[in-house]
Write an enzyme that holds these catalytic residues in place. Structure first.
Site, PDB file in Angstrom:
ATOM      1  N   CYS A 100       0.850  -1.189   0.000  1.00 27.79           N
ATOM      2  CA  CYS A 100       0.000   0.000   0.000  1.00 27.79           C
ATOM      3  C   CYS A 100       0.882   1.233   0.000  1.00 27.79           C
ATOM      4  O   CYS A 100       2.079   1.156   0.228  1.00 27.79           O
ATOM      5  CB  CYS A 100      -0.864   0.007   1.253  1.00 27.79           C
ATOM      6  SG  CYS A 100      -1.821  -1.504   1.424  1.00 27.79           S
ATOM      7  N   ARG A 158       1.725   1.195  -5.984  1.00 27.32           N
ATOM      8  CA  ARG A 158       1.842   0.250  -4.872  1.00 27.32           C
ATOM      9  C   ARG A 158       0.513  -0.444  -4.544  1.00 27.32           C
ATOM     10  O   ARG A 158       0.478  -1.356  -3.717  1.00 27.32           O
ATOM     11  CB  ARG A 158       2.312   0.989  -3.618  1.00 27.32           C
ATOM     12  CG  ARG A 158       3.613   1.728  -3.808  1.00 27.32           C
ATOM     13  CD  ARG A 158       3.942   2.532  -2.586  1.00 27.32           C
ATOM     14  NE  ARG A 158       4.255   1.676  -1.487  1.00 27.32           N
ATOM     15  CZ  ARG A 158       5.468   1.273  -1.154  1.00 27.32           C
ATOM     16  NH1 ARG A 158       6.499   1.646  -1.880  1.00 27.32           N
ATOM     17  NH2 ARG A 158       5.675   0.488  -0.129  1.00 27.32           N
ATOM     18  N   TRP A 205      -3.802  -1.918  -1.247  1.00 26.59           N
ATOM     19  CA  TRP A 205      -3.783  -3.199  -1.962  1.00 26.59           C
ATOM     20  C   TRP A 205      -4.217  -4.222  -0.921  1.00 26.59           C
ATOM     21  O   TRP A 205      -3.475  -4.505   0.023  1.00 26.59           O
ATOM     22  CB  TRP A 205      -2.380  -3.487  -2.482  1.00 26.59           C
ATOM     23  CG  TRP A 205      -2.282  -4.713  -3.332  1.00 26.59           C
ATOM     24  CD1 TRP A 205      -2.532  -4.809  -4.664  1.00 26.59           C
ATOM     25  CD2 TRP A 205      -1.882  -6.025  -2.906  1.00 26.59           C
ATOM     26  NE1 TRP A 205      -2.317  -6.087  -5.094  1.00 26.59           N
ATOM     27  CE2 TRP A 205      -1.924  -6.857  -4.041  1.00 26.59           C
ATOM     28  CE3 TRP A 205      -1.507  -6.582  -1.687  1.00 26.59           C
ATOM     29  CZ2 TRP A 205      -1.595  -8.210  -3.980  1.00 26.59           C
ATOM     30  CZ3 TRP A 205      -1.184  -7.926  -1.628  1.00 26.59           C
ATOM     31  CH2 TRP A 205      -1.230  -8.713  -2.784  1.00 26.59           C
ATOM     32  N   ASN A 243       0.869  -0.330   5.951  1.00 28.73           N
ATOM     33  CA  ASN A 243       1.312  -1.105   4.787  1.00 28.73           C
ATOM     34  C   ASN A 243       1.987  -2.358   5.308  1.00 28.73           C
ATOM     35  O   ASN A 243       2.982  -2.260   6.019  1.00 28.73           O
ATOM     36  CB  ASN A 243       2.291  -0.261   3.958  1.00 28.73           C
ATOM     37  CG  ASN A 243       2.975  -1.073   2.887  1.00 28.73           C
ATOM     38  OD1 ASN A 243       2.446  -2.083   2.434  1.00 28.73           O
ATOM     39  ND2 ASN A 243       4.164  -0.652   2.495  1.00 28.73           N
ATOM     40  N   GLY A 244       1.447  -3.529   4.969  1.00 23.79           N
ATOM     41  CA  GLY A 244       2.027  -4.781   5.466  1.00 23.79           C
ATOM     42  C   GLY A 244       0.959  -5.574   6.194  1.00 23.79           C
ATOM     43  O   GLY A 244      -0.238  -5.343   5.996  1.00 23.79           O
ATOM     44  N   GLU A 300       8.058 -14.960 -19.955  1.00 19.90           N
ATOM     45  CA  GLU A 300       7.879 -13.524 -19.762  1.00 19.90           C
ATOM     46  C   GLU A 300       6.772 -12.985 -20.681  1.00 19.90           C
ATOM     47  O   GLU A 300       5.951 -12.157 -20.265  1.00 19.90           O
ATOM     48  CB  GLU A 300       9.219 -12.799 -20.002  1.00 19.90           C
ATOM     49  CG  GLU A 300       9.176 -11.292 -19.959  1.00 19.90           C
ATOM     50  CD  GLU A 300       8.687 -10.713 -18.634  1.00 19.90           C
ATOM     51  OE1 GLU A 300       8.529 -11.464 -17.661  1.00 19.90           O
ATOM     52  OE2 GLU A 300       8.418  -9.495 -18.604  1.00 19.90           O
ATOM     53  N   LYS A 311       3.407 -11.164 -19.341  1.00 19.47           N
ATOM     54  CA  LYS A 311       2.990  -9.817 -19.754  1.00 19.47           C
ATOM     55  C   LYS A 311       1.545  -9.834 -20.226  1.00 19.47           C
ATOM     56  O   LYS A 311       0.751  -8.976 -19.863  1.00 19.47           O
ATOM     57  CB  LYS A 311       3.858  -9.277 -20.906  1.00 19.47           C
ATOM     58  CG  LYS A 311       5.236  -8.804 -20.576  1.00 19.47           C
ATOM     59  CD  LYS A 311       5.317  -7.464 -19.882  1.00 19.47           C
ATOM     60  CE  LYS A 311       5.322  -7.638 -18.398  1.00 19.47           C
ATOM     61  NZ  LYS A 311       6.528  -7.922 -17.716  1.00 19.47           N
ATOM     62  N   GLU A 356      -0.907 -10.448 -17.253  1.00 23.50           N
ATOM     63  CA  GLU A 356      -1.073  -9.429 -16.227  1.00 23.50           C
ATOM     64  C   GLU A 356      -1.735  -8.167 -16.742  1.00 23.50           C
ATOM     65  O   GLU A 356      -2.430  -7.499 -15.986  1.00 23.50           O
ATOM     66  CB  GLU A 356       0.239  -9.119 -15.491  1.00 23.50           C
ATOM     67  CG  GLU A 356       1.309  -8.441 -16.296  1.00 23.50           C
ATOM     68  CD  GLU A 356       2.555  -8.150 -15.461  1.00 23.50           C
ATOM     69  OE1 GLU A 356       2.465  -7.988 -14.249  1.00 23.50           O
ATOM     70  OE2 GLU A 356       3.629  -8.069 -16.068  1.00 23.50           O
ATOM     71  N   HIS A 364       5.096 -33.284 -23.838  1.00 26.81           N
ATOM     72  CA  HIS A 364       4.867 -34.011 -22.588  1.00 26.81           C
ATOM     73  C   HIS A 364       3.574 -33.580 -21.897  1.00 26.81           C
ATOM     74  O   HIS A 364       3.406 -33.805 -20.706  1.00 26.81           O
ATOM     75  CB  HIS A 364       6.057 -33.818 -21.647  1.00 26.81           C
ATOM     76  CG  HIS A 364       7.341 -34.322 -22.235  1.00 26.81           C
ATOM     77  ND1 HIS A 364       7.570 -35.655 -22.447  1.00 26.81           N
ATOM     78  CD2 HIS A 364       8.421 -33.658 -22.702  1.00 26.81           C
ATOM     79  CE1 HIS A 364       8.774 -35.806 -23.003  1.00 26.81           C
ATOM     80  NE2 HIS A 364       9.300 -34.604 -23.174  1.00 26.81           N
ATOM     81  N   LYS A 379       3.021  -2.580  -7.969  1.00 25.92           N
ATOM     82  CA  LYS A 379       4.385  -2.498  -8.498  1.00 25.92           C
ATOM     83  C   LYS A 379       5.405  -3.071  -7.520  1.00 25.92           C
ATOM     84  O   LYS A 379       6.363  -3.714  -7.924  1.00 25.92           O
ATOM     85  CB  LYS A 379       4.700  -1.039  -8.822  1.00 25.92           C
ATOM     86  CG  LYS A 379       6.011  -0.813  -9.535  1.00 25.92           C
ATOM     87  CD  LYS A 379       5.936  -1.280 -10.967  1.00 25.92           C
ATOM     88  CE  LYS A 379       7.226  -1.053 -11.723  1.00 25.92           C
ATOM     89  NZ  LYS A 379       7.254  -1.884 -12.947  1.00 25.92           N
TER      90      LYS A 379
END
Ligand code: AGP
Length: 619
Positions: free
Chosen positions: A2, A27, A75, A101-102, A492, A496, A499, A515, A614
């Site tokens: 946050c 954040r 968040w 935050n946390g 990657e 991308k 997300e 497989h 982020k």
């Protein structure tokens, strides 16, 4: 995860806190809130679900008046995003405003005790217990600072907390553990406390010069008011904090004419590469010079193992790095998710070089893994984009990415910068250990020098992407395939797309397709295949044929001039011919652009995708 901002000074606090929160939205952004203390000392609250703009425009006249304020962008961890769960939280008497935050790991236990003692709760959050704990201490006659300081001995877990109190023109902020950053600055009668440097911008804009800032370490707190900042430990002992000058450029953020930060950051990649190379390469002698590496030549020669750690995109960089170190430095290398590493027996010792990769330097899992590696005697180097971040402080030395702030939640330029630095590191280790001869080192250096230009070529024509994005947008599932050093790039590319466009995609080493994933292939599955002309090209072509034989749609990323492959697939994007070590960088750009254009087509919030943040400062 946050963002926290607090202001005290002569100006109206509301617009300053709001601006700070908007700068910290990277954040988290599922709800926001502000508490303002008016001239009579009373607290007024505004809270809303969604982004900071939901609170009210920063330039509106209709805002609570007062020159002390505390805000939060959230968040969600405990409790869904709702107005009731938005911070600031308060006690039964509405006396304190708390942002956090946390995670308060012992909040269930604390809440049960507080309920027993008669406290009433209005949210599902862990944060609210902090407000009630403060209330109890204030009721017993403790000063605001004493009451706040005592929290340090009660709250378990990694977190940052800030609070204001009715009738008191002070902000108290504390850091416990390594998850939540806190930075404070003071200038000419006004002070700001924030989770990160961008929150401090109003102080910097005013003067246009540098301002001195202090970062809290775990177990430290700061009290700010219009007279200055006082740092102390959690026993109340004053601390002489070493302050760092910060310039407006360091925190200035704008889109530079692009529609989204992510697009700006994608287009900045040639520049990011040049910046990552600067001062680290002796082009005349064809050597890499890594003065920042905190290992002597003897220590480098005695390394027996390299362990590369990271999360998400940074993990993909670590996976590419593994190939580079093995190939160029001749040292056994492994890459591992930092979030998993901590739960295994690690076998790290003083002959292990641990390379922790992270754009933010605040990812809780990465920082915790670094500490674990350090405790086992590993030699610890960070590759990071944020100076002064937690990772840079835990590491013995840092190879800075030097990309400038990356605001888009999806990493782009920092990934490319990590790959450049990993190339430099691998060549340097190879040089020192005699694994790379002079000629070979010079060739690698020469290739790296050409990279900004090659990336510029890939970005010079982006016209095909909207059409390709339209095609991909019609699929609900995508498979990204790559081999060898390009297998992590397939992962990657899939990350991308997932997300920012919310389309399901998987990255797979192409050799693994037979497989299992091959069972998925039919005309409803699209495959993005990385098939540059490298040592594994023929094998990749075989995989592509296997997909085509099952009616799958294939978009290939191929080397310029590969007409034959173009005739076998549905769509092709060309990248310039280059050394095998550089294809991961070149192949990444089309995948970023594809994800970007698909997300734009679907109307997604490219820079701030849902549920993400982020800096992931929770474990
Ligand atoms: C990348 O696009 C994501 N935002 C995410 O996977 C990110 O790479 C990860 O959270 C690690 O962050 P870091 O690089 O700041 O440590």
């Amino acid at each position: 995860m946050c963002g926290i901002v607090g202001y005290v000074g002569p100006r109206p606090a509301w617009p300053i806190v709001l601006q700070g929160l908007q700068r910290l939205e990277y954040r988290g952004y599922d709800s926001a809130g502000v508490a303002i203390q008016d001239a009579k000392g009373h607290l007024h609250y505004r809270r809303a679900v969604g982004k900071v703009t939901g609170l009210a425009p920063a330039n509106s006249e209709d805002f609570p008046q007062g020159s002390v304020g505390l805000g939060h962008t959230r968040w969600a961890t405990h409790g869904r995003p709702s107005e009731a769960n938005a911070h600031p939280h308060t006690d039964c008497q509405g006396r304190v405003a708390v942002v956090h935050n946390g995670i308060v790991e012992n909040f269930m236990e604390l809440k049960a005790q507080l309920l027993e003692r008669g406290h009433r709760f209005t949210s599902e959050t862990d944060t609210e217990v902090i407000a009630h704990l403060l209330e109890e201490r204030l009721d017993r006659g403790a000063s605001f600072v004493q009451a706040f300081q005592e929290l340090g001995g009660i709250l378990r877990g990694s977190q940052a907390v800030a609070a204001i109190l009715r009738d008191t023109r002070q902000i108290c902020a504390m850091r416990l553990g390594h998850a939540g950053g806190v930075v404070a600055a003071y200038r000419d009668g006004e002070a700001i406390v924030g989770s990160d440097l961008p929150a401090l911008m109003p102080l910097l804009k005013q003067g246009g010069q540098t301002v001195e800032v202090g970062f809290l370490e775990s177990g430290e707190m700061v009290v700010v008011d219009s007279k200055g900042m006082a740092y102390q430990d959690l026993s109340g002992h004053p601390l002489q904090k070493e302050l760092r000058p910060v310039s407006p450029e360091e925190v200035l953020i704008d889109k530079g004419g692009y529609r989204h930060f992510m697009l700006k950051e994608i287009m900045q990649q040639p520049e990011a590469v040049a910046s990552a190379l600067r001062g680290r390469v002796d082009f005349q002698r064809g050597r890499v010079v890594l003065r920042e590496l905190p290992l002597s030549l003897r220590e480098i020669r005695s390394l027996r193992r390299v362990l590369l750690l990271g999360c998400g995109t940074s993990l993909h960089a670590a996976q590419v790095g593994r190939h580079l170190i093995e190939r160029l430095a001749g040292i056994p290398a492994e890459s591992e998710s930092a979030s998993e590493f901590r739960y295994r027996r690690s076998f790290v010792d003083p002959h292990t070089l641990v390379v922790a990769i992270g754009q933010s330097g605040e990812t809780a899992d990465t920082v915790a893994a670094m500490q674990e590696a350090r405790d086992h005697g590993g030699r610890l180097v960070a590759i990071c984009n944020v100076e002064g971040s937690q990772a840079t402080r835990v590491a013995e030395g840092t190879l800075h990415m030097r990309c400038g702030a990356e605001i888009g939640v999806a990493s782009s330029k920092t990934f490319i910068a990590s790959l450049v630095i990993l190339n430099l590191l691998a060549v340097y280790l190879g040089q020192v250990r005699g694994e790379l001869g002079e000629e070979q080192a010079a060739t690698e250096v020469d290739n790296l020098a050409r990279l900004p230009n090659l990336l510029g070529q890939v970005l010079s024509d982006v016209t095909p992407y909207p059409r390709l994005a339209q095609k991909l947008d019609s699929f609900h599932n995508l498979l990204f395939l790559g081999r060898g050093i390009n297998a992590p790039i397939a992962s990657e590319g899939a990350l991308k797309l997932k997300e920012i466009s919310y389309i399901h995609a998987e990255g797979y080493p192409a050799g693994e397709m037979k497989h299992g994933p091959i069972a998925l292939i039919d005309r409803r599955l699209a495959t993005v295949a990385l098939a540059p002309k490298d040592s594994l090209y023929d094998k990749m072509v075989n995989n592509i044929k296997e997909v085509k034989a099952r009616d799958g749609m294939v978009l290939a990323v191929a080397s310029e001039g590969d007409q034959e492959l173009a005739s076998q697939v549905d769509e092709v994007i060309y990248i310039p011919q280059a050394s095998e070590r550089l294809t991961p960088l070149l192949a990444t750009l089309p995948l970023q652009l594809l994800a970007y254009h698909v997300a734009v087509r679907r109307g997604c919030d490219v820079d701030q995708p849902r549920n993400l943040a982020k800096s992931v400062t929770v474990e």
